[in-house]
Design an enzyme around this catalytic site. Structure first.
Site, PDB file in Angstrom:
ATOM      1  N   ASP A  25      -2.568  14.561  21.123  1.00  0.00           N
ATOM      2  CA  ASP A  25      -1.404  14.156  20.335  1.00  0.00           C
ATOM      3  C   ASP A  25      -1.502  14.526  18.863  1.00  0.00           C
ATOM      4  OD1 ASP A  25      -0.337  13.135  22.626  1.00  0.00           O
ATOM      5  OD2 ASP A  25      -0.673  11.027  22.135  1.00  0.00           O
TER       6      ASP A  25
ATOM      7  N   THR B  34      -9.520   3.253   6.790  1.00  0.00           N
ATOM      8  CA  THR B  34      -9.132   1.936   7.291  1.00  0.00           C
ATOM      9  C   THR B  34      -7.658   1.889   7.683  1.00  0.00           C
ATOM     10  OG1 THR B  34      -8.841   1.247   4.982  1.00  0.00           O
ATOM     11  CG2 THR B  34     -10.906   0.635   6.058  1.00  0.00           C
ATOM     12  N   GLY B  35      -6.979   3.040   7.686  1.00  0.00           N
ATOM     13  CA  GLY B  35      -5.572   3.099   8.039  1.00  0.00           C
ATOM     14  C   GLY B  35      -5.363   3.686   9.423  1.00  0.00           C
TER      15      GLY B  35
ATOM     16  N   THR C 130      -6.593   6.269  10.722  1.00  0.00           N
ATOM     17  CA  THR C 130      -7.844   6.736  11.322  1.00  0.00           C
ATOM     18  C   THR C 130      -8.513   5.654  12.156  1.00  0.00           C
ATOM     19  OG1 THR C 130      -8.270   8.433   9.659  1.00  0.00           O
ATOM     20  CG2 THR C 130     -10.182   7.523  10.777  1.00  0.00           C
ATOM     21  N   VAL C 131      -8.644   4.455  11.614  1.00  0.00           N
ATOM     22  CA  VAL C 131      -9.322   3.395  12.369  1.00  0.00           C
ATOM     23  C   VAL C 131      -8.492   2.984  13.584  1.00  0.00           C
ATOM     24  CG1 VAL C 131      -8.421   1.332  11.170  1.00  0.00           C
ATOM     25  CG2 VAL C 131     -10.753   1.336  12.053  1.00  0.00           C
TER      26      VAL C 131
ATOM     27  N   ASP D 113       0.814  -1.212   0.000  1.00  0.00           N
ATOM     28  CA  ASP D 113       0.000   0.000   0.000  1.00  0.00           C
ATOM     29  C   ASP D 113       0.852   1.268   0.000  1.00  0.00           C
ATOM     30  OD1 ASP D 113      -2.409  -1.343  -0.064  1.00  0.00           O
ATOM     31  OD2 ASP D 113      -2.628  -1.413   2.111  1.00  0.00           O
ATOM     32  N   GLY D 114       1.991   1.252   0.709  1.00  0.00           N
ATOM     33  CA  GLY D 114       2.844   2.438   0.733  1.00  0.00           C
ATOM     34  C   GLY D 114       3.377   2.790  -0.643  1.00  0.00           C
TER      35      GLY D 114
ATOM     36  N   ASN E 150      -4.639   8.835   1.447  1.00  0.00           N
ATOM     37  CA  ASN E 150      -5.167   8.323   2.713  1.00  0.00           C
ATOM     38  C   ASN E 150      -5.553   9.440   3.673  1.00  0.00           C
ATOM     39  OD1 ASN E 150      -5.256   5.599   2.323  1.00  0.00           O
ATOM     40  ND2 ASN E 150      -3.564   5.085   3.693  1.00  0.00           N
ATOM     41  N   GLU E 151      -4.548  10.208   4.096  1.00  0.00           N
ATOM     42  CA  GLU E 151      -4.821  11.214   5.122  1.00  0.00           C
ATOM     43  C   GLU E 151      -3.695  12.228   5.225  1.00  0.00           C
ATOM     44  OE1 GLU E 151      -2.049   8.681   6.384  1.00  0.00           O
ATOM     45  OE2 GLU E 151      -3.997   7.773   6.792  1.00  0.00           O
TER      46      GLU E 151
END
EC number: 2.7.1.23
Length: 306
Positions: free
Chosen positions: A181, A192-193, A195-196, A67-68, A149-150
């Site tokens: 933090d 699903t990364g 965040t979850v 994924d990266g 993703n984010e």
């Protein structure tokens, strides 16, 4: 799909993905396709060279890794509208990739692409920029950053565990000051990364929305928010002027920010385009398999309850 020029990016320092890349390149060249091939990793970014040296429009990017590796390709290729075929070779979860099982017969894959027997999935991305100055007269101080993703805003220190104070506006209206933090601003794809893991919500990857998830907030009333995709999220780091805060995109450092800086995050004007080979592509099956939900222990078919 015509395949006249193709990018092949493989996971750097991974012999398995490199072997797959060499096989794909040889087969495509035998089909009169020009191939640009190179490694992709934390210290290897082939995409500026790919885009600058292409002799004609790039029809496809084949990305071999995890994924990266795919996230990196999306940040560079989405603005050009280049579709990505990601294959999980040497990766882990593989949320964004096709299984290598779907890729075993590569000649069959090329036939399917030439014959348009595939689907294209378009995924929302985010863009961020940093500004400084008075609230009514802000000047940009960075380039535009993209994330599939984010984006994450977190304090940074080599020798201290710092609590951040972040003021957040949505569409120009102050919403809250978060003490904790940091904050994660995510797409549905990224839900699903990170965040979850921070107890944020999971959003279907076909949606267009933005979620904001506090990381270990000191107030129990600080909860995740889901916003319309057209919202603009502005974040102001407050507190000690001697300490910097980091802006991260898809787990990669974008830049440092300081008090008096503002980060604006919004939906990007481009989408990541992914080639889907699976004929029965189910988002919920992906969740069951990748997150090891109870459904993975039960052999399930759509007619099971009929």
């Amino acid at each position: 799909m015509q395949l006249k020029q193709v990018i092949i990016a493989y996971k750097a320092r991974d012999s398995q993905s490199k072997r797959w890349a060499e096989l794909c390149a040889k087969q495509l060249e035998n089909r009169n396709c020009q191939v640009l091939m190179g490694p992709s990793g934390p210290k290897d970014n082939p995409y500026p060279v790919f885009l600058a040296s292409a002799s004609q429009p790039i029809d496809l990017a084949i990305v071999l890794g995890g994924d990266g590796t795919v996230l990196t390709s999306a940040r560079h290729l989405a603005p050009a509208g280049i579709p990505i075929l990601g294959v999980n070779v040497g990766g882990h979860l593989g949320f964004l990739t096709e299984s290598v099982d779907e890729f075993q017969d590569t000649e069959k894959v090329w036939d399917r692409l030439f014959e348009d027997r595939y689907a294209i999935q378009r995924r929302m991305m985010l863009q961020a920029a940093v500004y400084e100055g008075h609230r009514t007269n802000l000047e940009p101080v960075t380039e535009r950053y993209l994330g599939l993703n984010e984006f994450c805003v977190k304090p940074a220190s080599a020798d201290r565990m710092i609590t951040s104070i972040l003021e957040m506006e949505i569409d120009g209206e102050v919403v809250d000051q978060y003490v904790g933090d940091g904050l994660i601003i995510s797409t549905p794809t990224g839900s699903t990364g990170y965040t979850v893991s921070a107890s944020g919500p999971i959003m279907h990857d076909g949606m267009e929305a933005i979620t904001i998830t506090p990381i270990c907030p000191m107030s129990l009333s600080s909860r995740p928010l889901i916003l319309p995709a057209g919202s603009v999220v502005s974040i102001w780091p407050l507190g000690d002027y001697d300490l910097s805060t980091k802006l991260w995109m898809d787990g990669v450092l974008a830049t440092s920010i300081w008090p008096a800086h503002r980060v604006d995050i919004r939906m990007a004007d481009c989408r990541a385009k992914f080639i889907v080979l699976r004929e029965n592509n189910s988002y919920y099956q992906t969740l069951r398999e990748k997150l090891l939900w109870a459904g993975t222990r039960v052999r399930y078919t759509s007619t099971q309850h009929n």
